[in-house]
Design a protein around this motif. Structure first.
Motif, PDB file in Angstrom:
ATOM      1  N   PHE A 192      79.777 -10.187   6.725  1.00 50.80           N
ATOM      2  CA  PHE A 192      80.240  -9.805   5.388  1.00 50.80           C
ATOM      3  C   PHE A 192      81.019 -10.941   4.722  1.00 50.80           C
ATOM      4  O   PHE A 192      81.187 -10.943   3.499  1.00 50.80           O
ATOM      5  N   ASN A 193      81.480 -11.923   5.511  1.00 47.79           N
ATOM      6  CA  ASN A 193      82.163 -13.080   4.937  1.00 47.79           C
ATOM      7  C   ASN A 193      81.246 -13.826   3.966  1.00 47.79           C
ATOM      8  O   ASN A 193      81.714 -14.429   3.001  1.00 47.79           O
ATOM      9  N   ILE A 194      79.939 -13.770   4.225  1.00 50.35           N
ATOM     10  CA  ILE A 194      78.977 -14.426   3.340  1.00 50.35           C
ATOM     11  C   ILE A 194      79.034 -13.784   1.957  1.00 50.35           C
ATOM     12  O   ILE A 194      78.996 -14.478   0.940  1.00 50.35           O
ATOM     13  N   VAL A 195      79.142 -12.481   1.916  1.00 51.41           N
ATOM     14  CA  VAL A 195      79.208 -11.770   0.634  1.00 51.41           C
ATOM     15  C   VAL A 195      80.495 -12.130  -0.112  1.00 51.41           C
ATOM     16  O   VAL A 195      80.461 -12.436  -1.311  1.00 51.41           O
ATOM     17  N   ILE A 196      81.603 -12.108   0.589  1.00 51.15           N
ATOM     18  CA  ILE A 196      82.888 -12.439  -0.039  1.00 51.15           C
ATOM     19  C   ILE A 196      82.862 -13.853  -0.586  1.00 51.15           C
ATOM     20  O   ILE A 196      83.243 -14.109  -1.738  1.00 51.15           O
ATOM     21  N   THR A 197      82.392 -14.792   0.223  1.00 48.21           N
ATOM     22  CA  THR A 197      82.332 -16.193  -0.190  1.00 48.21           C
ATOM     23  C   THR A 197      81.349 -16.376  -1.345  1.00 48.21           C
ATOM     24  O   THR A 197      81.646 -17.067  -2.319  1.00 48.21           O
ATOM     25  N   GLY A 198      80.191 -15.757  -1.238  1.00 52.28           N
ATOM     26  CA  GLY A 198      79.175 -15.906  -2.274  1.00 52.28           C
ATOM     27  C   GLY A 198      79.611 -15.367  -3.623  1.00 52.28           C
ATOM     28  O   GLY A 198      79.410 -16.020  -4.660  1.00 52.28           O
ATOM     29  N   VAL A 199      80.224 -14.201  -3.635  1.00 53.59           N
ATOM     30  CA  VAL A 199      80.694 -13.615  -4.902  1.00 53.59           C
ATOM     31  C   VAL A 199      81.779 -14.492  -5.511  1.00 53.59           C
ATOM     32  O   VAL A 199      81.760 -14.777  -6.721  1.00 53.59           O
ATOM     33  N   GLY A 200      82.713 -14.953  -4.713  1.00 56.55           N
ATOM     34  CA  GLY A 200      83.778 -15.818  -5.224  1.00 56.55           C
ATOM     35  C   GLY A 200      83.248 -17.131  -5.771  1.00 56.55           C
ATOM     36  O   GLY A 200      83.679 -17.601  -6.834  1.00 56.55           O
ATOM     37  N   MET A 201      82.288 -17.721  -5.072  1.00 55.57           N
ATOM     38  CA  MET A 201      81.717 -18.991  -5.542  1.00 55.57           C
ATOM     39  C   MET A 201      80.905 -18.782  -6.820  1.00 55.57           C
ATOM     40  O   MET A 201      80.939 -19.616  -7.723  1.00 55.57           O
ATOM     41  N   TYR A 202      80.169 -17.688  -6.890  1.00 59.28           N
ATOM     42  CA  TYR A 202      79.405 -17.380  -8.101  1.00 59.28           C
ATOM     43  C   TYR A 202      80.342 -17.239  -9.300  1.00 59.28           C
ATOM     44  O   TYR A 202      80.084 -17.781 -10.378  1.00 59.28           O
ATOM     45  N   LEU A 203      81.434 -16.517  -9.106  1.00 52.26           N
ATOM     46  CA  LEU A 203      82.392 -16.334 -10.194  1.00 52.26           C
ATOM     47  C   LEU A 203      83.044 -17.661 -10.595  1.00 52.26           C
ATOM     48  O   LEU A 203      83.301 -17.902 -11.778  1.00 52.26           O
ATOM     49  N   ALA A 204      83.312 -18.531  -9.623  1.00 46.27           N
ATOM     50  CA  ALA A 204      83.908 -19.833  -9.917  1.00 46.27           C
ATOM     51  C   ALA A 204      82.950 -20.696 -10.739  1.00 46.27           C
ATOM     52  O   ALA A 204      83.352 -21.319 -11.726  1.00 46.27           O
ATOM     53  N   ILE A 205      81.696 -20.723 -10.347  1.00 43.74           N
ATOM     54  CA  ILE A 205      80.717 -21.529 -11.079  1.00 43.74           C
ATOM     55  C   ILE A 205      80.520 -20.963 -12.481  1.00 43.74           C
ATOM     56  O   ILE A 205      80.438 -21.713 -13.467  1.00 43.74           O
ATOM     57  N   ARG A 206      80.456 -19.649 -12.597  1.00 42.07           N
ATOM     58  CA  ARG A 206      80.296 -19.023 -13.907  1.00 42.07           C
ATOM     59  C   ARG A 206      81.501 -19.321 -14.805  1.00 42.07           C
ATOM     60  O   ARG A 206      81.347 -19.610 -15.998  1.00 42.07           O
ATOM     61  N   LYS A 207      82.712 -19.268 -14.239  1.00 40.15           N
ATOM     62  CA  LYS A 207      83.924 -19.569 -15.021  1.00 40.15           C
ATOM     63  C   LYS A 207      83.922 -21.032 -15.459  1.00 40.15           C
ATOM     64  O   LYS A 207      84.271 -21.351 -16.600  1.00 40.15           O
ATOM     65  N   TYR A 208      83.517 -21.922 -14.565  1.00 41.72           N
ATOM     66  CA  TYR A 208      83.455 -23.342 -14.898  1.00 41.72           C
ATOM     67  C   TYR A 208      82.477 -23.568 -16.049  1.00 41.72           C
ATOM     68  O   TYR A 208      82.749 -24.344 -16.966  1.00 41.72           O
ATOM     69  N   MET A 209      81.329 -22.887 -15.999  1.00 35.29           N
ATOM     70  CA  MET A 209      80.351 -23.033 -17.070  1.00 35.29           C
ATOM     71  C   MET A 209      80.902 -22.509 -18.386  1.00 35.29           C
ATOM     72  O   MET A 209      80.634 -23.082 -19.445  1.00 35.29           O
ATOM     73  N   ALA A 210      81.663 -21.435 -18.349  1.00 29.90           N
ATOM     74  CA  ALA A 210      82.227 -20.866 -19.576  1.00 29.90           C
ATOM     75  C   ALA A 210      83.273 -21.798 -20.188  1.00 29.90           C
ATOM     76  O   ALA A 210      83.412 -21.856 -21.409  1.00 29.90           O
ATOM     77  N   LEU A 211      83.989 -22.530 -19.355  1.00 34.11           N
ATOM     78  CA  LEU A 211      85.017 -23.448 -19.846  1.00 34.11           C
ATOM     79  C   LEU A 211      84.436 -24.777 -20.314  1.00 34.11           C
ATOM     80  O   LEU A 211      85.097 -25.514 -21.043  1.00 34.11           O
ATOM     81  N   LYS A 212      83.242 -25.078 -19.878  1.00 35.74           N
ATOM     82  CA  LYS A 212      82.618 -26.360 -20.225  1.00 35.74           C
ATOM     83  C   LYS A 212      82.089 -26.275 -21.651  1.00 35.74           C
ATOM     84  O   LYS A 212      81.331 -25.389 -21.986  1.00 35.74           O
ATOM     85  N   LYS A 213      82.504 -27.214 -22.473  1.00 33.64           N
ATOM     86  CA  LYS A 213      82.099 -27.199 -23.879  1.00 33.64           C
ATOM     87  C   LYS A 213      80.721 -27.833 -24.077  1.00 33.64           C
ATOM     88  O   LYS A 213      79.948 -27.404 -24.898  1.00 33.64           O
ATOM     89  N   SER A 214      80.416 -28.857 -23.310  1.00 31.18           N
ATOM     90  CA  SER A 214      79.131 -29.540 -23.476  1.00 31.18           C
ATOM     91  C   SER A 214      78.088 -28.909 -22.564  1.00 31.18           C
ATOM     92  O   SER A 214      78.332 -27.907 -21.912  1.00 31.18           O
ATOM     93  N   LYS A 215      76.922 -29.541 -22.513  1.00 31.75           N
ATOM     94  CA  LYS A 215      75.824 -29.017 -21.709  1.00 31.75           C
ATOM     95  C   LYS A 215      76.205 -28.991 -20.228  1.00 31.75           C
ATOM     96  O   LYS A 215      76.801 -29.912 -19.705  1.00 31.75           O
ATOM     97  N   PHE A 216      75.833 -27.924 -19.556  1.00 25.21           N
ATOM     98  CA  PHE A 216      76.135 -27.756 -18.132  1.00 25.21           C
ATOM     99  C   PHE A 216      75.280 -28.717 -17.312  1.00 25.21           C
ATOM    100  O   PHE A 216      74.073 -28.805 -17.504  1.00 25.21           O
ATOM    101  N   VAL A 217      75.917 -29.425 -16.397  1.00 29.09           N
ATOM    102  CA  VAL A 217      75.218 -30.362 -15.522  1.00 29.09           C
ATOM    103  C   VAL A 217      75.164 -29.736 -14.128  1.00 29.09           C
ATOM    104  O   VAL A 217      76.174 -29.292 -13.593  1.00 29.09           O
ATOM    105  N   TYR A 218      73.957 -29.720 -13.554  1.00 35.16           N
ATOM    106  CA  TYR A 218      73.729 -29.092 -12.254  1.00 35.16           C
ATOM    107  C   TYR A 218      74.668 -29.659 -11.191  1.00 35.16           C
ATOM    108  O   TYR A 218      75.239 -28.918 -10.394  1.00 35.16           O
ATOM    109  N   GLN A 219      74.840 -30.968 -11.166  1.00 38.08           N
ATOM    110  CA  GLN A 219      75.663 -31.614 -10.144  1.00 38.08           C
ATOM    111  C   GLN A 219      77.124 -31.180 -10.243  1.00 38.08           C
ATOM    112  O   GLN A 219      77.800 -31.043  -9.225  1.00 38.08           O
ATOM    113  N   LYS A 220      77.607 -30.969 -11.454  1.00 40.57           N
ATOM    114  CA  LYS A 220      78.993 -30.509 -11.624  1.00 40.57           C
ATOM    115  C   LYS A 220      79.158 -29.095 -11.069  1.00 40.57           C
ATOM    116  O   LYS A 220      80.132 -28.786 -10.393  1.00 40.57           O
TER     117      LYS A 220
END
Length: 154
Positions: free
Chosen positions: A39-67
């Motif tokens: 179940f640690n995979i689920v906890i980690t995966g949800v948290g990482m998904y939310l982090a990436i989504r938040k980062y994309m929302a804060l990014k003003k320019s085009k989203f870069v895959y590597q970032k």
């Protein structure tokens, strides 16, 4: 929230989630069975998904895959380091019999000390982080199913 603080904040939240889950399992005596760590995979995966989504929302320019990939890795690595530190303290100071109980399941002739157990927990966390980042970033990679993308295929 600044973009640079996203991995630290979400990595800390993931670590807290992992620690709470571990402590809940320990209340019922289930923390000695490694199958529940799936179940640690689920906890980690949800948290990482939310982090990436938040980062994309804060990014003003085009989203870069590597970032996005680096945000996912950094978030997971921070969570892994915090959880591993907690696990080391728990297994060595709070419940020293835990490592013996955990290793009783495997009948081996090897001497496994607390350092090897902590190293294994860290390695599993880093592996989970890497795999989950690869899986999550599939959602955000640019599609080649466009007119421009079709120019780059055979």
């Amino acid at each position: 929230m600044k973009r640079s603080s996203v991995p630290l904040v979400y990595g800390s939240f993931i670590a807290v989630g992992l620690i709470v889950y571990f402590l809940i399992l320990s209340l019922f005596g289930l923390h000695e069975q490694p199958v529940y760590s799936a179940f640690n995979i689920v906890i980690t995966g949800v948290g990482m998904y939310l982090a990436i989504r938040k980062y994309m929302a804060l990014k003003k320019s085009k989203f870069v895959y590597q970032k996005g990939f680096s945000v996912g890795l950094t978030t997971g690595f921070i969570a892994t380091v915090i959880f591993t530190a907690f696990f080391a303290i728990y297994a060595s100071e709070l419940n020293p019999e835990f490592s013996k109980e955990l290793l009783m399941m495997w009948e081996t002739d090897w001497f496994v000390n607390i350092g090897m157990l902590v190293f294994t927990v860290a390695l599993m966390g880093f592996a989970t982080t890497f795999v989950m980042t690869l899986a999550i970033m599939q959602r955000y990679k640019p599609s080649w199913n466009t007119k421009e993308g079709q120019k780059h295929t055979y």
